[in-house]
Scaffold this motif. Structure first.
Motif, short mmCIF file in Angstrom:
data_model
loop_
_atom_site.label_atom_id
_atom_site.label_comp_id
_atom_site.label_asym_id
_atom_site.label_seq_id
_atom_site.Cartn_x
_atom_site.Cartn_y
_atom_site.Cartn_z
N ASP A 73 1.01 -1.12 0.01
CA ASP A 73 0.05 0.19 0.06
C ASP A 73 0.95 1.39 -0.06
O ASP A 73 0.63 2.25 -0.55
N GLU A 74 2.06 1.29 0.89
CA GLU A 74 2.68 2.38 0.87
C GLU A 74 3.68 2.59 -0.15
O GLU A 74 3.92 3.77 -0.46
N GLU A 76 2.65 2.70 -3.10
CA GLU A 76 1.57 3.64 -3.97
C GLU A 76 1.68 5.12 -3.53
O GLU A 76 0.94 5.99 -4.22
N GLN A 77 2.13 5.08 -2.39
CA GLN A 77 2.03 6.49 -1.80
C GLN A 77 3.35 7.52 -1.69
O GLN A 77 4.40 6.90 -1.50
N ASP A 78 3.17 8.68 -2.15
CA ASP A 78 4.41 9.48 -2.30
C ASP A 78 4.96 9.85 -0.86
O ASP A 78 4.43 10.06 0.16
N THR A 80 6.58 7.82 1.31
CA THR A 80 6.60 6.81 2.46
C THR A 80 8.06 6.08 2.35
O THR A 80 8.68 6.16 1.16
N GLN A 83 8.42 3.68 -0.44
CA GLN A 83 8.74 4.17 -1.67
C GLN A 83 10.02 4.76 -2.11
O GLN A 83 10.52 4.56 -2.96
N HIS A 112 6.47 -2.96 -8.67
CA HIS A 112 6.09 -3.22 -7.29
C HIS A 112 6.20 -4.56 -6.80
O HIS A 112 6.70 -5.16 -5.81
N ASP A 162 1.41 1.42 12.57
CA ASP A 162 0.98 1.77 11.20
C ASP A 162 2.10 2.63 10.31
O ASP A 162 2.06 3.21 9.53
N GLU A 163 3.18 2.67 11.13
CA GLU A 163 4.49 3.21 10.57
C GLU A 163 5.58 2.15 10.40
O GLU A 163 5.94 1.42 11.03
#
Length: 168
Positions: A73-74, A76-78, A80, A83, A112, A162-163
């Motif tokens: 999931d992360e 896909e997120q800028d 993180t 990523q 990914h 969650d981190e």
């Protein structure tokens, strides 16, 4: 000092006012994972606590799957950690590392999914005296490639924080 048998750590001396580190190796999905059981002098570490560690380790595959889903999931997120870890390790990768680490021959094949497949659990730190950070899981692309890891933690009930962090 009394000793108790552990399924994962062999014979363990129960804590009586000293710090202890017990190391073991564990097979998970065909890969060897290093386990470190860290007991501090002030921890209440008795036979029940040791059995709880063995019991919780039975659910390690599910815990790893949860963390992998979070990493996916992360990705896909800028901004993180997963990523940035991917970008850092794959930006100027040498062709021989593409094949050795990721199993692909061209940078365009480095998706990914390919990254997630290459990312392995390498180490689990277990801290029975820290219920909120009971498990610390280190994911790596391999010590032969990098000494940097993605780190996730979970509490004593297996609830993943969650981190996800990037550490060296």
């Amino acid at each position: 000092m009394s000793k108790v048998a552990s399924q994962h750590f062999g014979e363990v001396e129960l804590n009586h006012g000293r710090d202890h580190l017990f190391a073991a190796r564990h097979e998970l999905a065909g890969h060897t994972v290093e386990l470190d059981l860290n007991v501090n002098a002030h921890d209440h570490f008795d036979e029940a606590a040791l059995h709880k560690v063995d019991y919780r380790l039975r659910f390690l595959p599910e815990l790893v799957d949860q963390v992998r889903d979070m990493i996916a999931d992360e990705l896909e997120q800028d901004g993180t950690s997963p990523q940035e870890y991917l970008r850092f390790h794959c930006n100027a990768i040498k062709p021989e590392h593409l094949q050795a680490v990721f199993g692909v021959s061209d940078r365009s094949e480095l998706t990914h999914d390919v990254f997630l497949k290459a990312l392995k659990l390498g180490h689990v730190g277990i801290y029975p005296g820290q219920p909120e950070r009971y498990f610390v899981l280190d994911f790596t692309l391999g010590a032969h490639f990098t000494d940097e890891v993605l780190v996730a933690s979970a509490d004593e009930d297996g609830v993943v924080d969650d981190e996800i962090l990037w550490e060296s």
